[in-house]
Write a protein that holds these residues in place. Structure first.
Motif, PDB file in Angstrom:
ATOM      1  N   UNK A   1      -2.127 -21.997 -30.948  1.00  0.00           N
ATOM      2  CA  UNK A   1      -1.991 -23.025 -31.983  1.00  0.00           C
ATOM      3  C   UNK A   1      -0.634 -22.947 -32.673  1.00  0.00           C
ATOM      4  N   UNK A   2      -0.148 -21.744 -32.909  1.00  0.00           N
ATOM      5  CA  UNK A   2       1.174 -21.601 -33.505  1.00  0.00           C
ATOM      6  C   UNK A   2       2.257 -22.128 -32.559  1.00  0.00           C
ATOM      7  N   UNK A   3       2.046 -21.979 -31.275  1.00  0.00           N
ATOM      8  CA  UNK A   3       2.972 -22.561 -30.310  1.00  0.00           C
ATOM      9  C   UNK A   3       2.993 -24.074 -30.398  1.00  0.00           C
ATOM     10  N   UNK A   4       1.807 -24.658 -30.567  1.00  0.00           N
ATOM     11  CA  UNK A   4       1.752 -26.107 -30.761  1.00  0.00           C
ATOM     12  C   UNK A   4       2.463 -26.500 -32.050  1.00  0.00           C
ATOM     13  N   UNK A   5       2.229 -25.746 -33.111  1.00  0.00           N
ATOM     14  CA  UNK A   5       2.890 -26.041 -34.379  1.00  0.00           C
ATOM     15  C   UNK A   5       4.407 -26.010 -34.218  1.00  0.00           C
ATOM     16  N   UNK A   6       4.894 -25.026 -33.488  1.00  0.00           N
ATOM     17  CA  UNK A   6       6.335 -24.935 -33.254  1.00  0.00           C
ATOM     18  C   UNK A   6       6.838 -26.162 -32.498  1.00  0.00           C
ATOM     19  N   UNK A   7       6.067 -26.598 -31.510  1.00  0.00           N
ATOM     20  CA  UNK A   7       6.489 -27.755 -30.722  1.00  0.00           C
ATOM     21  C   UNK A   7       6.472 -29.045 -31.532  1.00  0.00           C
ATOM     22  N   UNK A   8       5.706 -29.067 -32.630  1.00  0.00           N
ATOM     23  CA  UNK A   8       5.600 -30.260 -33.470  1.00  0.00           C
ATOM     24  C   UNK A   8       6.728 -30.342 -34.507  1.00  0.00           C
ATOM     25  N   UNK A   9       7.467 -29.295 -34.696  1.00  0.00           N
ATOM     26  CA  UNK A   9       8.411 -29.257 -35.815  1.00  0.00           C
ATOM     27  C   UNK A   9       9.409 -30.409 -35.760  1.00  0.00           C
ATOM     28  N   UNK A  10       9.824 -30.796 -34.580  1.00  0.00           N
ATOM     29  CA  UNK A  10      10.793 -31.888 -34.451  1.00  0.00           C
ATOM     30  C   UNK A  10      10.203 -33.243 -34.818  1.00  0.00           C
ATOM     31  N   UNK A  11       8.875 -33.336 -34.875  1.00  0.00           N
ATOM     32  CA  UNK A  11       8.201 -34.579 -35.272  1.00  0.00           C
ATOM     33  C   UNK A  11       8.280 -34.685 -36.791  1.00  0.00           C
ATOM     34  N   UNK A  12       8.957 -35.687 -37.296  1.00  0.00           N
ATOM     35  CA  UNK A  12       9.191 -35.796 -38.733  1.00  0.00           C
ATOM     36  C   UNK A  12       8.105 -36.573 -39.458  1.00  0.00           C
ATOM     37  N   UNK A  13       7.059 -36.993 -38.747  1.00  0.00           N
ATOM     38  CA  UNK A  13       5.962 -37.690 -39.417  1.00  0.00           C
ATOM     39  C   UNK A  13       5.386 -36.808 -40.516  1.00  0.00           C
ATOM     40  N   UNK A  14       5.130 -37.394 -41.671  1.00  0.00           N
ATOM     41  CA  UNK A  14       4.646 -36.654 -42.833  1.00  0.00           C
ATOM     42  C   UNK A  14       3.344 -35.923 -42.521  1.00  0.00           C
ATOM     43  N   UNK A  15       2.436 -36.583 -41.830  1.00  0.00           N
ATOM     44  CA  UNK A  15       1.123 -35.985 -41.570  1.00  0.00           C
ATOM     45  C   UNK A  15       1.210 -34.828 -40.574  1.00  0.00           C
ATOM     46  N   UNK A  16       2.130 -34.912 -39.626  1.00  0.00           N
ATOM     47  CA  UNK A  16       2.321 -33.790 -38.711  1.00  0.00           C
ATOM     48  C   UNK A  16       2.924 -32.608 -39.456  1.00  0.00           C
ATOM     49  N   UNK A  17       3.927 -32.871 -40.263  1.00  0.00           N
ATOM     50  CA  UNK A  17       4.531 -31.799 -41.047  1.00  0.00           C
ATOM     51  C   UNK A  17       3.502 -31.174 -41.997  1.00  0.00           C
ATOM     52  N   UNK A  18       2.673 -32.005 -42.593  1.00  0.00           N
ATOM     53  CA  UNK A  18       1.629 -31.505 -43.483  1.00  0.00           C
ATOM     54  C   UNK A  18       0.634 -30.632 -42.726  1.00  0.00           C
ATOM     55  N   UNK A  19       0.295 -31.025 -41.503  1.00  0.00           N
ATOM     56  CA  UNK A  19      -0.651 -30.244 -40.704  1.00  0.00           C
ATOM     57  C   UNK A  19      -0.082 -28.874 -40.353  1.00  0.00           C
ATOM     58  N   UNK A  20       1.194 -28.823 -40.027  1.00  0.00           N
ATOM     59  CA  UNK A  20       1.842 -27.530 -39.757  1.00  0.00           C
ATOM     60  C   UNK A  20       1.766 -26.654 -41.005  1.00  0.00           C
ATOM     61  N   UNK A  21       2.104 -27.245 -42.144  1.00  0.00           N
ATOM     62  CA  UNK A  21       2.075 -26.498 -43.400  1.00  0.00           C
ATOM     63  C   UNK A  21       0.671 -26.021 -43.726  1.00  0.00           C
ATOM     64  N   UNK A  22      -0.325 -26.850 -43.482  1.00  0.00           N
ATOM     65  CA  UNK A  22      -1.730 -26.514 -43.731  1.00  0.00           C
ATOM     66  C   UNK A  22      -2.114 -25.293 -42.904  1.00  0.00           C
ATOM     67  N   UNK A  23      -1.745 -25.304 -41.621  1.00  0.00           N
ATOM     68  CA  UNK A  23      -2.085 -24.204 -40.734  1.00  0.00           C
ATOM     69  C   UNK A  23      -1.457 -22.891 -41.226  1.00  0.00           C
ATOM     70  N   UNK A  24      -0.176 -22.951 -41.550  1.00  0.00           N
ATOM     71  CA  UNK A  24       0.530 -21.744 -41.989  1.00  0.00           C
ATOM     72  C   UNK A  24       0.053 -21.275 -43.361  1.00  0.00           C
TER      73      UNK A  24
END
Length: 239
Positions: A178-201
């Motif tokens: 899951x952390x690997x997926x989060x890393x792969x999402x970092x370049x996605x600047x959508x607010x909800x994706x960024x929020x999901x990464x932050x939520x996980x961490x």
């Protein structure tokens, strides 16, 4: 309120279930919900606790097959509260066998179009993933889905692995995936994706602050500032 069950289905039929939801409708609240959620579907203005009370009665009267059939019909109605009820019908830690439940939940993922319904459905799916971690292979496919909400669901469904105090090696492996997926999402600047990464961490930081800190040290500078701050919120409190 219950209807006459079809053969093999002891849950209320769809018309009876929808009538029970309609009886609680609040038009003023419904208008507020449409303005807030923005997804263009019908809203009744029924609060979640009232939906949960109805679902508790339906669940008690239903076979598992009946619950799955009713959940499918409620979701297909495309009424907001009916979709919440559909997800709640399938939210249970122990369901055996649960293959039909998992399969139904997976059919909903590509159509997610907002955080509220996506979260209700994905919380139900979390329990099915924990029950059978081999389902992570299916979840991996969501990470490249064209629908942002499906990609986000891959992180939301794996949140239980961020929250484990004493994970086993297999749990840690899923956490790392899951952390690997989060890393792969970092370049996605959508607010909800960024929020999901932050939520996980953020959730991980309460149970494995060292791993959360390491992720942020390596990748935090690439997150949007609000996400970086949210992810580190508990780490800052600990320091």
């Amino acid at each position: 309120m219950t209807g006459d069950p079809a053969p093999g289905v002891t849950a209320p039929l769809l018309p009876a279930a929808l009538a029970a939801l309609e009886a609680l409708a609040d038009p003023a609240k419904a208008a507020e919900m449409l303005a807030y959620h923005k997804a263009k579907r019908r809203y009744l203005g029924v609060p979640v606790p009232q939906i949960e009370a109805l679902v508790a009665d339906w669940r008690a009267a239903a076979t598992l097959d009946g619950r799955v059939a009713l959940a499918a019909a409620l979701w297909d109605s495309d009424i907001h509260e009916a979709r919440v009820a559909a997800a709640k019908l399938l939210t249970q830690a122990r369901i055996r066998p649960d293959g039909a439940v998992w399969d139904l939940l997976c059919t909903w993922v590509p159509g997610f179009d907002g955080w509220a319904l996506a979260d209700h459905a994905t919380i139900a799916a979390q329990k099915r993933l924990v029950a059978d971690p081999s389902r992570l292979a299916t979840v991996a496919g969501w990470t490249t889905d064209p629908n942002m909400w499906a990609r986000r669901a891959a992180l939301v469904i794996t949140l239980p692995y961020a929250r484990m105090n004493n994970p086993k090696p297999a749990d840690i492996a899923i956490r790392e995936t899951a952390l690997g997926w989060a890393e792969s999402y970092i370049a996605d600047r959508d607010w909800f994706i960024q929020k999901a990464i932050a939520w996980w961490l953020r959730d991980l930081s309460r149970h494995d602050p060292a791993r959360s800190s390491a992720f942020l040290a390596a990748h935090g500078a690439k997150l949007k500032s609000f996400a970086r701050k949210e992810a580190a919120r508990h780490l800052t409190a600990m320091s």
